[in-house]
Design a protein around this motif. Sequence first.
Motif, PDB file in Angstrom:
ATOM      1  N   ARG A   1      -5.250  11.301  -1.755  1.00 38.49           N
ATOM      2  CA  ARG A   1      -4.108  11.176  -2.684  1.00 38.49           C
ATOM      3  C   ARG A   1      -2.880  10.791  -1.847  1.00 38.49           C
ATOM      4  O   ARG A   1      -2.125  11.639  -1.375  1.00 38.49           O
ATOM      5  CB  ARG A   1      -3.885  12.490  -3.417  1.00 38.49           C
ATOM      6  CG  ARG A   1      -3.038  12.327  -4.677  1.00 38.49           C
ATOM      7  CD  ARG A   1      -2.762  13.672  -5.321  1.00 38.49           C
ATOM      8  NE  ARG A   1      -3.924  14.208  -6.021  1.00 38.49           N
ATOM      9  CZ  ARG A   1      -4.062  15.509  -6.345  1.00 38.49           C
ATOM     10  NH1 ARG A   1      -3.121  16.373  -6.005  1.00 38.49           N
ATOM     11  NH2 ARG A   1      -5.127  15.925  -6.982  1.00 38.49           N
ATOM     12  N   VAL A   2      -2.725   9.499  -1.721  1.00 38.01           N
ATOM     13  CA  VAL A   2      -1.723   8.970  -0.777  1.00 38.01           C
ATOM     14  C   VAL A   2      -0.290   9.220  -1.246  1.00 38.01           C
ATOM     15  O   VAL A   2       0.051   8.944  -2.395  1.00 38.01           O
ATOM     16  CB  VAL A   2      -1.950   7.450  -0.558  1.00 38.01           C
ATOM     17  CG1 VAL A   2      -0.808   6.846   0.250  1.00 38.01           C
ATOM     18  CG2 VAL A   2      -3.278   7.215   0.153  1.00 38.01           C
ATOM     19  N   ILE A   3       0.501   9.757  -0.349  1.00 42.56           N
ATOM     20  CA  ILE A   3       1.941   9.910  -0.602  1.00 42.56           C
ATOM     21  C   ILE A   3       2.684   8.782   0.126  1.00 42.56           C
ATOM     22  O   ILE A   3       3.548   8.125  -0.439  1.00 42.56           O
ATOM     23  CB  ILE A   3       2.429  11.315  -0.155  1.00 42.56           C
ATOM     24  CG1 ILE A   3       1.711  12.398  -0.985  1.00 42.56           C
ATOM     25  CG2 ILE A   3       3.947  11.434  -0.280  1.00 42.56           C
ATOM     26  CD1 ILE A   3       1.857  13.815  -0.462  1.00 42.56           C
TER      27      ILE A   3
ATOM     28  N   PRO B   1      -3.202  19.506  -8.490  1.00 42.67           N
ATOM     29  CA  PRO B   1      -2.343  18.305  -8.536  1.00 42.67           C
ATOM     30  C   PRO B   1      -0.983  18.521  -7.883  1.00 42.67           C
ATOM     31  O   PRO B   1      -0.210  17.586  -7.707  1.00 42.67           O
ATOM     32  CB  PRO B   1      -2.209  18.044 -10.033  1.00 42.67           C
ATOM     33  CG  PRO B   1      -3.432  18.638 -10.629  1.00 42.67           C
ATOM     34  CD  PRO B   1      -3.724  19.862  -9.821  1.00 42.67           C
ATOM     35  N   HIS B   2      -0.689  19.752  -7.501  1.00 45.74           N
ATOM     36  CA  HIS B   2       0.601  20.050  -6.857  1.00 45.74           C
ATOM     37  C   HIS B   2       0.614  19.745  -5.362  1.00 45.74           C
ATOM     38  O   HIS B   2       1.602  20.020  -4.687  1.00 45.74           O
ATOM     39  CB  HIS B   2       0.987  21.512  -7.103  1.00 45.74           C
ATOM     40  CG  HIS B   2       1.266  21.787  -8.541  1.00 45.74           C
ATOM     41  ND1 HIS B   2       2.443  21.437  -9.160  1.00 45.74           N
ATOM     42  CD2 HIS B   2       0.491  22.365  -9.509  1.00 45.74           C
ATOM     43  CE1 HIS B   2       2.408  21.783 -10.430  1.00 45.74           C
ATOM     44  NE2 HIS B   2       1.226  22.350 -10.678  1.00 45.74           N
ATOM     45  N   ASN B   3      -0.465  19.247  -4.833  1.00 45.86           N
ATOM     46  CA  ASN B   3      -0.525  18.802  -3.431  1.00 45.86           C
ATOM     47  C   ASN B   3      -0.259  19.915  -2.410  1.00 45.86           C
ATOM     48  O   ASN B   3       0.536  19.742  -1.489  1.00 45.86           O
ATOM     49  CB  ASN B   3       0.458  17.639  -3.178  1.00 45.86           C
ATOM     50  CG  ASN B   3       0.269  16.506  -4.167  1.00 45.86           C
ATOM     51  OD1 ASN B   3      -0.850  16.237  -4.604  1.00 45.86           O
ATOM     52  ND2 ASN B   3       1.357  15.852  -4.523  1.00 45.86           N
TER      53      ASN B   3
HETATM   54  C1  NAG Z   1       1.070  14.643  -5.546  1.00 43.11           C
HETATM   55  O1  NAG Z   1       0.990  13.442  -4.840  1.00 43.11           O
HETATM   56  C2  NAG Z   1       0.763  12.312  -5.688  1.00 43.11           C
HETATM   57  C3  NAG Z   1       0.606  11.113  -4.795  1.00 43.11           C
HETATM   58  O2  NAG Z   1       1.755  10.841  -4.160  1.00 43.11           O
HETATM   59  C4  NAG Z   1       1.924  12.158  -6.659  1.00 43.11           C
HETATM   60  O3  NAG Z   1       1.709  11.056  -7.503  1.00 43.11           O
HETATM   61  C5  NAG Z   1       2.094  13.414  -7.435  1.00 43.11           C
HETATM   62  O4  NAG Z   1       3.225  13.337  -8.264  1.00 43.11           O
HETATM   63  C6  NAG Z   1       2.215  14.611  -6.534  1.00 43.11           C
HETATM   64  N1  NAG Z   1       2.212  15.827  -7.337  1.00 43.11           N
HETATM   65  C7  NAG Z   1       3.288  16.599  -7.412  1.00 43.11           C
HETATM   66  C8  NAG Z   1       3.165  17.824  -8.339  1.00 43.11           C
HETATM   67  O5  NAG Z   1       4.277  16.400  -6.794  1.00 43.11           O
END
Ligand code: NAG
Length: 258
Positions: free
Chosen positions: A154-156, A244-246
Amino acid sequence: MRAAISQLVLLLAMCGAQTRSAQTEVQTESQGTGAAAAAEVSTQLDFSAELKELRDIVQKQESNSVTMRDELKTVLERLVFSESKVVALERVNAAQQAELVAVKTRVSATETELESQEKQVNETPRVSFSGALATSSSGCINAGNSDMRLVFSRVITNVGQAYDTESGFFIAPVRGVYYFRFTAYNRQDPGKLLTIRMYKNGQHVVYLSDVDGTYLSTGVTLEMEKGEDIILMLTAHSQICCSPHNESTFTAFMVFPL
Ligand SMILES: *[C@@H]1O[C@H](CO)[C@@H](O)[C@H](O)[C@H]1NC(C)=O
């Protein structure tokens, strides 16, 4: 001016000679009559008046000539002063030109250096990666009986594409110093261990482990040769979680090239 004066002097001399010869003539004749004597006196008067006039002219010319000489002297002095000023200015000018040449040389040296630095910067790949673990719907990954390579898909951020989101390998594109960091989250499932190891080219670098369910985090800078790789391994029988909260992330970037 000098020519005019000498002409006048010549004229004066001639007048004197004439006067003398006239006198001689008169003297020869004067033995005769009284009228002749009167004529002689009047002639002499004429001559001396003329002589005086000529002398005045000569004097005037002479004084004019003195004034002109003084003026000429002043002009000459000013000329000499101006010349010395020109010489001094020329010296200053030459010094300034030399300075200018030196400055130009330094500027061009700086430009060359800047160009080479710019080239180096442009040729150096920019490398920066941050990614989160993409988990299944359950939110956790279990390693099972063997160690498992983690893939932060899940690329940031992935500038320079040094991280392969399929395989989980980070590969150094150039020799340099790189910074690596990860944060791993484990849910509070009873007895579920979280152990992570980082490997550089197959060689163990760092290790973190916890059993109670928490966040583990570490960072390290490493000298990397071009093509060397970094992977994170989840040890057998342990689990890592991510929503999904990374919560579980991996970050890697180049600090500077070597
Ligand atoms: C987690 O990372 C993804 C990829 O960058 C992003 O789209 C998503 O919004 C992030 N989730 C949160 C809760 O910040």
